[in-house]
Design an enzyme around this catalytic site. Structure first.
Site, PDB file in Angstrom:
ATOM      1  N   GLU A  22      -1.618  62.570   9.522  1.00  0.00           N
ATOM      2  CA  GLU A  22      -0.785  61.677   8.701  1.00  0.00           C
ATOM      3  C   GLU A  22       0.303  62.466   7.973  1.00  0.00           C
ATOM      4  O   GLU A  22       1.434  62.003   7.836  1.00  0.00           O
ATOM      5  CB  GLU A  22      -1.651  60.922   7.678  1.00  0.00           C
ATOM      6  CG  GLU A  22      -2.620  59.916   8.284  1.00  0.00           C
ATOM      7  CD  GLU A  22      -1.924  58.736   8.950  1.00  0.00           C
ATOM      8  OE1 GLU A  22      -1.349  58.951  10.043  1.00  0.00           O
ATOM      9  OE2 GLU A  22      -1.967  57.628   8.423  1.00  0.00           O
TER      10      GLU A  22
ATOM     11  N   THR B 196       9.874  54.902   7.732  1.00  0.00           N
ATOM     12  CA  THR B 196       9.003  55.049   6.562  1.00  0.00           C
ATOM     13  C   THR B 196       9.797  55.645   5.392  1.00  0.00           C
ATOM     14  O   THR B 196       9.642  55.215   4.246  1.00  0.00           O
ATOM     15  CB  THR B 196       7.790  55.940   6.904  1.00  0.00           C
ATOM     16  OG1 THR B 196       7.196  55.404   8.086  1.00  0.00           O
ATOM     17  CG2 THR B 196       6.754  55.945   5.801  1.00  0.00           C
TER      18      THR B 196
HETATM   19  P1  ADP Z   1       2.504  52.898  11.802  1.00  0.00           P
HETATM   20  O1  ADP Z   1       3.675  52.493  10.938  1.00  0.00           O
HETATM   21  O2  ADP Z   1       2.234  51.949  12.893  1.00  0.00           O
HETATM   22  O3  ADP Z   1       1.313  53.200  10.975  1.00  0.00           O
HETATM   23  P2  ADP Z   1       3.017  55.557  11.734  1.00  0.00           P
HETATM   24  O4  ADP Z   1       4.270  55.541  10.902  1.00  0.00           O
HETATM   25  O5  ADP Z   1       1.717  55.838  11.112  1.00  0.00           O
HETATM   26  O6  ADP Z   1       2.935  54.196  12.527  1.00  0.00           O
HETATM   27  O7  ADP Z   1       3.165  56.652  12.861  1.00  0.00           O
HETATM   28  C1  ADP Z   1       4.215  56.706  13.710  1.00  0.00           C
HETATM   29  C2  ADP Z   1       4.800  58.124  13.745  1.00  0.00           C
HETATM   30  O8  ADP Z   1       3.816  59.097  14.154  1.00  0.00           O
HETATM   31  C3  ADP Z   1       5.885  58.169  14.790  1.00  0.00           C
HETATM   32  O9  ADP Z   1       6.901  58.997  14.282  1.00  0.00           O
HETATM   33  C4  ADP Z   1       5.217  58.833  15.986  1.00  0.00           C
HETATM   34  O10 ADP Z   1       6.131  59.518  16.804  1.00  0.00           O
HETATM   35  C5  ADP Z   1       4.240  59.784  15.338  1.00  0.00           C
HETATM   36  N1  ADP Z   1       3.069  60.080  16.205  1.00  0.00           N
HETATM   37  C6  ADP Z   1       2.691  61.267  16.686  1.00  0.00           C
HETATM   38  N2  ADP Z   1       1.579  61.173  17.442  1.00  0.00           N
HETATM   39  C7  ADP Z   1       1.239  59.869  17.452  1.00  0.00           C
HETATM   40  C8  ADP Z   1       0.190  59.144  18.059  1.00  0.00           C
HETATM   41  N3  ADP Z   1      -0.743  59.737  18.823  1.00  0.00           N
HETATM   42  N4  ADP Z   1       0.147  57.820  17.846  1.00  0.00           N
HETATM   43  C9  ADP Z   1       1.083  57.209  17.081  1.00  0.00           C
HETATM   44  N5  ADP Z   1       2.098  57.835  16.486  1.00  0.00           N
HETATM   45  C10 ADP Z   1       2.190  59.172  16.656  1.00  0.00           C
END
Ligand code: ADP
Length: 306
Positions: free
Chosen positions: A128, A180
């Site tokens: 994260e 974000t």
């Molecule tokens: P969400 O808003 O759906 O929670 P996040 O903001 O937590 O999505 O995560 C997305 C970010 O994390 C993107 O920049 C993505 O490229 C990166 N990322 C890296 N590895 C992964 C993965 N295995 N699954 C999802 N996102 C990933």
């Protein structure tokens, strides 16, 4: 056993009055992750989806979390990881948390369950940190523990699993991008005391309502005077989505994570379906592509595939 497959569901964080602390796990959508133990100290990642995520282990959150685990063990082995991602990255329903939690949960199963849930969350939090720039556990906690969770503190970890009555979530994911960083930058730097008091009163009431199964109190306490007013302009038709969902019988809801997804909670699956129809009518007029999910709350979060 040197191979295991797990299902890692989406999670909703920033639950209305519970910004940065309250979350819950859905049954679906979910990512599917297969892990194999290998003799070499390495993490190899492959993706069976079209999201174009990095497969280098230090760039993919699943790899980052697994490397943290292997480092803690000073391990002489590694993992091969196959990910079929169904939760779109950046959707606001815990896409990165599903991958990092799914990976460490699967690894822990292969290692005979030697790590506690909090230790798994600590490893996943490294993912994260890489994805969003901060160590936060509000999607990881429901992913690992299931149900509704409250993160009282991320460092050191102090997570409370909350009791909850039957609830159904309706989630609309408009296919627009909200960075974000942008969603963070828009937040007020100072909060009027009156709004802060109202929000923490609502959060206390929300937690009590979950425990008592008091749907009316739950509905009243889904109110946020701080984050939602600042962020809702990022989501087209947010006010209409909320008003029509409430008119369809939903208890309440708000922005999921930092958006663009919006969730509503309902007492029955029928009301969750009516809420879905209401959301569908509103978004059909916008020209924005969207997905809608209806799901019960997952009591387990990440789980072994049958
Ligand atoms: P969400 O808003 O759906 O929670 P996040 O903001 O937590 O999505 O995560 C997305 C970010 O994390 C993107 O920049 C993505 O490229 C990166 N990322 C890296 N590895 C992964 C993965 N295995 N699954 C999802 N996102 C990933």
């Amino acid at each position: 056993m040197d191979q295991v497959t797990v299902l890692a569901p989406a999670t909703v964080a920033n639950v209305v009055c519970g910004f940065d602390c309250l979350g819950f796990a859905l049954e679906e959508p979910f990512d599917e992750i297969t892990l194999r133990k290998i003799d070499k100290r390495d993490v190899r990642i492959s993706h069976h989806d079209d999201f174009g995520l990095p497969t280098h282990p230090t760039k993919n959150v699943a790899g980052i979390a697994l490397i943290a685990m292997l480092d803690s063990l000073n391990a002489d082995f590694g993992f091969e990881v196959e990910i079929t991602k169904r939760i779109k990255p950046g959707s606001g329903i815990g896409s990165s948390a599903a991958s990092s939690c799914g990976a460490v949960f699967a690894a822990n199963s292969l290692l005979g369950g030697r790590f506690s849930s909090n230790e798994l969350i600590d490893f996943a939090m490294e993912g994260e940190l890489a994805a969003s720039g901060t160590k936060h556990a509000d999607n990881l906690a429901p992913s690992i523990f299931g149900g509704f969770t409250l993160v009282r503190s991320a460092e050191p970890l102090d997570i409370i699993s909350l009791e909850f009555p039957p609830l159904f979530a309706t989630i609309i994911h408009p296919q627009i991008e909200i960075k974000t960083a942008e969603a963070r930058a828009i937040l007020p730097k100072d909060v009027p005391l009156r709004a802060a008091v109202r929000n923490w009163s609502n959060l206390g009431a929300f937690v009590a309502a979950l425990a008592k199964g008091d749907y009316y109190l739950l509905s009243r306490s889904m109110e946020d005077l701080i984050i939602e007013p600042a962020r809702k302009s990022l989501i087209p038709k947010f006010d209409e989505l909320k008003a029509e969902s409430l008119a369809a019988g939903a208890l309440g809801g708000g922005i999921s994570g930092s958006g663009p997804s919006v969730f509503m909670l309902s007492e029955t699956i029928e009301i969750a379906q009516s809420t879905s129809s209401a959301m569908h009518s509103i978004y059909s007029t916008t020209g924005v592509d969207f997905n809608i999910y209806i799901s019960s709350i997952s009591p387990t979060g990440v789980r072994l595939a049958q």
